[in-house]
Write an enzyme that holds these catalytic residues in place. Sequence first.
Site, PDB file in Angstrom:
ATOM      1  CG  HIS A   1      -2.061   0.926   1.125  1.00  0.00           C
ATOM      2  ND1 HIS A   1      -1.963   2.271   1.377  1.00  0.00           N
ATOM      3  CD2 HIS A   1      -3.331   0.703   0.742  1.00  0.00           C
ATOM      4  CE1 HIS A   1      -3.136   2.844   1.168  1.00  0.00           C
ATOM      5  NE2 HIS A   1      -3.989   1.916   0.779  1.00  0.00           N
TER       6      HIS A   1
ATOM      7  CG  ASP B   1      -8.035  -3.956  -3.034  1.00  0.00           C
ATOM      8  OD1 ASP B   1      -7.228  -3.074  -2.704  1.00  0.00           O
ATOM      9  OD2 ASP B   1      -9.197  -3.722  -3.426  1.00  0.00           O
TER      10      ASP B   1
HETATM   11  C1  SDX Z   1      -5.954   0.442  -2.974  1.00  0.00           C
HETATM   12  O1  SDX Z   1      -4.256   4.888  -1.860  1.00  0.00           O
HETATM   13  C2  SDX Z   1      -5.207   4.247  -1.320  1.00  0.00           C
HETATM   14  O2  SDX Z   1      -5.693   4.571  -0.269  1.00  0.00           O
HETATM   15  C3  SDX Z   1      -5.726   3.084  -2.128  1.00  0.00           C
HETATM   16  C4  SDX Z   1      -6.783   2.228  -1.464  1.00  0.00           C
HETATM   17  C5  SDX Z   1      -8.040   3.002  -1.223  1.00  0.00           C
HETATM   18  O3  SDX Z   1      -8.804   2.580  -0.337  1.00  0.00           O
HETATM   19  O4  SDX Z   1      -8.315   3.960  -1.972  1.00  0.00           O
HETATM   20  O5  SDX Z   1      -6.306   1.729  -0.224  1.00  0.00           O
HETATM   21  C6  SDX Z   1      -7.151   1.054  -2.339  1.00  0.00           C
HETATM   22  O6  SDX Z   1      -5.627   0.846  -4.056  1.00  0.00           O
HETATM   23  C7  SDX Z   1      -5.154  -0.594  -2.217  1.00  0.00           C
HETATM   24  C8  SDX Z   1      -3.872  -1.032  -2.998  1.00  0.00           C
HETATM   25  C9  SDX Z   1      -4.324  -2.073  -4.011  1.00  0.00           C
HETATM   26  N1  SDX Z   1      -3.209  -2.406  -4.952  1.00  0.00           N
HETATM   27  C10 SDX Z   1      -2.659  -3.609  -4.949  1.00  0.00           C
HETATM   28  O7  SDX Z   1      -2.882  -4.501  -4.131  1.00  0.00           O
HETATM   29  C11 SDX Z   1      -1.696  -3.825  -6.117  1.00  0.00           C
HETATM   30  C12 SDX Z   1      -0.387  -4.433  -5.595  1.00  0.00           C
HETATM   31  N2  SDX Z   1       0.315  -3.421  -4.807  1.00  0.00           N
HETATM   32  C13 SDX Z   1       1.351  -2.627  -5.468  1.00  0.00           C
HETATM   33  O8  SDX Z   1       1.048  -2.332  -6.803  1.00  0.00           O
HETATM   34  C14 SDX Z   1       1.843  -1.468  -4.607  1.00  0.00           C
HETATM   35  O9  SDX Z   1       2.029  -1.975  -3.364  1.00  0.00           O
HETATM   36  C15 SDX Z   1       1.009  -0.217  -4.507  1.00  0.00           C
HETATM   37  C16 SDX Z   1       0.735   0.391  -5.844  1.00  0.00           C
HETATM   38  C17 SDX Z   1      -0.254  -0.501  -3.806  1.00  0.00           C
HETATM   39  C18 SDX Z   1       1.799   0.774  -3.647  1.00  0.00           C
HETATM   40  O10 SDX Z   1       2.863   1.146  -4.361  1.00  0.00           O
HETATM   41  P1  SDX Z   1       4.043   1.977  -3.666  1.00  0.00           P
HETATM   42  O11 SDX Z   1       3.797   2.341  -2.258  1.00  0.00           O
HETATM   43  O12 SDX Z   1       4.359   3.084  -4.630  1.00  0.00           O
HETATM   44  O13 SDX Z   1       5.131   0.942  -3.542  1.00  0.00           O
HETATM   45  P2  SDX Z   1       6.197   0.723  -4.628  1.00  0.00           P
HETATM   46  O14 SDX Z   1       5.451   0.383  -5.905  1.00  0.00           O
HETATM   47  O15 SDX Z   1       7.130   1.896  -4.646  1.00  0.00           O
HETATM   48  O16 SDX Z   1       6.932  -0.557  -4.069  1.00  0.00           O
HETATM   49  C19 SDX Z   1       7.855  -0.448  -3.004  1.00  0.00           C
HETATM   50  C20 SDX Z   1       8.677  -1.711  -3.129  1.00  0.00           C
HETATM   51  C21 SDX Z   1       9.165  -1.917  -4.553  1.00  0.00           C
HETATM   52  O17 SDX Z   1      10.368  -2.606  -4.462  1.00  0.00           O
HETATM   53  P3  SDX Z   1      11.760  -1.707  -4.614  1.00  0.00           P
HETATM   54  O18 SDX Z   1      11.618  -0.928  -5.909  1.00  0.00           O
HETATM   55  O19 SDX Z   1      11.767  -0.790  -3.397  1.00  0.00           O
HETATM   56  O20 SDX Z   1      12.869  -2.712  -4.638  1.00  0.00           O
HETATM   57  O21 SDX Z   1       7.847  -2.851  -2.801  1.00  0.00           O
HETATM   58  C22 SDX Z   1       7.722  -3.665  -3.959  1.00  0.00           C
HETATM   59  C23 SDX Z   1       8.138  -2.841  -5.164  1.00  0.00           C
HETATM   60  O22 SDX Z   1       8.697  -3.683  -6.148  1.00  0.00           O
HETATM   61  N3  SDX Z   1       6.298  -4.014  -4.023  1.00  0.00           N
HETATM   62  C24 SDX Z   1       5.829  -5.236  -4.267  1.00  0.00           C
HETATM   63  C25 SDX Z   1       4.423  -5.119  -4.186  1.00  0.00           C
HETATM   64  N4  SDX Z   1       4.089  -3.848  -3.903  1.00  0.00           N
HETATM   65  C26 SDX Z   1       5.257  -3.162  -3.819  1.00  0.00           C
HETATM   66  N5  SDX Z   1       6.455  -6.398  -4.554  1.00  0.00           N
HETATM   67  C27 SDX Z   1       5.647  -7.468  -4.768  1.00  0.00           C
HETATM   68  N6  SDX Z   1       4.275  -7.432  -4.710  1.00  0.00           N
HETATM   69  C28 SDX Z   1       3.652  -6.281  -4.420  1.00  0.00           C
HETATM   70  N7  SDX Z   1       2.321  -6.253  -4.341  1.00  0.00           N
END
Ligand code: SDX
Length: 449
Positions: free
Chosen positions: A320, A378
């Site tokens: 998140h 989710d």
């Molecule tokens: C919602 O914003 C809100 O409030 C949203 C929400 C709402 O109620 O409105 O809460 C609803 O959107 C919940 C989130 C749902 N999305 C997912 O479940 C999709 C999977 N999650 C990722 O896409 C990601 O975690 C995000 C988009 C949710 C958050 O992205 P961030 O905080 O920008 O994190 P990031 O992409 O910068 O990742 C940080 C690190 C990265 O590794 P490094 O580059 O630091 O080496 O964590 C890794 C990412 O590769 N990472 C994951 C991961 N999520 C982040 N690795 C594996 N699986 C994942 N799901």
Amino acid sequence: MGKTMQDSYNGQGFSKVEEADLKASDMSQALSVYEGTVGPKVIDVTRLYGKSGYFTYDPGFASTASCESAITYIDGEKGVLLHRGYPIEQLAEHGSFIETCYLLLYGELPDKSHLADFDNAIRRHTMVHEQMQVFFRGFRRDAHPMAVMVGVVGALSAFYHDSLDITDPHQRMIASRRMIAKMPTIAAMAYKYSVGQPFVYPRNDLDYASNFLHMCFSVPCEPYEINPVLARAMDRIFILHADHEQNASTSTVRLAGSSGANPFACVAAGIACLWGPAHGGANEAALNMLHQIGDVKNIPEYIARAKDKDDPFRLMGFGHRVYKNHDPRGRIMRETCHAVLDKMDIRDEPLLKIALELERIALSDNYFIEKKLYPNIDFYSGITLRALGFPTSMFTVLFAIARTVGWIAQWNEMIEDPKQRIGRPRQLYIGPAKRDYVPARKRRSMARD
Ligand code: SDX
């Protein structure tokens, strides 16, 4: 009727606590630091460009407060979510979605008579103009229901001209109630159209969640009995998804609204943004991922892929932008999921077994622990919605139904904010410097693709 929308912006405001000195080789600025009720302090850069010629730079706005708001507070480190100060755990356990709608819109929990009046007003706005049925005929039956929602909700402004003047608090209140009341009806119509069944009209004798289940799953040829456990689970899912501070879709609604666009168009923009798999589309993506994993024995392979920087695969339903601890909604969603599966007697749901094992492994794996990747709301909502009988393609539609009250409350708060101006971010330009036009005959041949 009780408090107006205007009253909800009670000017809690914030206080200036100190000044921050910003220095660069060719500028020095004293910037005001403000503190709200709770949460991080902010540095006011409103006049920075005008005084210094510098922009701030924050792609994704991870360190940017886009507004002041009194609606929802999130502490990502502590896993805290408050709506007008009330913890989500308490609202989900003791309250109803309609009560949560009133709280988000007006700022206070309603007394019995105000709740009854509000509930009654919503029930009596659930029908849509009969002519709207024609829109659905234009879609293919296999159209994704989110595509239908974007189109039909945007078209509401073609029907309800008496609630488009955003400067009129009364018209904003009518439009707000119409949006909250009609979203389930339009969503149910999208579902019925996709399965080739006749549309089912709303019933004013049913509560919000029961009415939605009725419009989705009843058929004209036999009685439909509302299961109270499933209706309560549906209502709780709506509560958990109602609002969430300045997330991507809410920020979209605010930015659209800042231009003066009507509320129906703004909510349609929010629906479009919510559709993305990184945001509201994650519940659909999470269930598709569980199907893709297919068996508990395949989990290690997918965990390895999620860690592989060269592999775009991510564990949908994990991580998140704000919660770097547990998502408080995820825990409640997990409980709701088990209650529904128990009631439906599908404890051996294979996808749940994969989900439980995936959660157990992910939470013990150093990669996920170090990156603070916990199951978000989710992760379990998809399994629950499938158990309630919804196809995967409807999951984000249900998210949109619930989030409509959050979008509308935030939109009203923005319109009522006296400091409100059209949103217009700037940029760090990295393109070519000024250069003169060259006639085609004098241009060097370009490398072929
Ligand atoms: C919602 O914003 C809100 O409030 C949203 C929400 C709402 O109620 O409105 O809460 C609803 O959107 C919940 C989130 C749902 N999305 C997912 O479940 C999709 C999977 N999650 C990722 O896409 C990601 O975690 C995000 C988009 C949710 C958050 O992205 P961030 O905080 O920008 O994190 P990031 O992409 O910068 O990742 C940080 C690190 C990265 O590794 P490094 O580059 O630091 O080496 O964590 C890794 C990412 O590769 N990472 C994951 C991961 N999520 C982040 N690795 C594996 N699986 C994942 N799901």
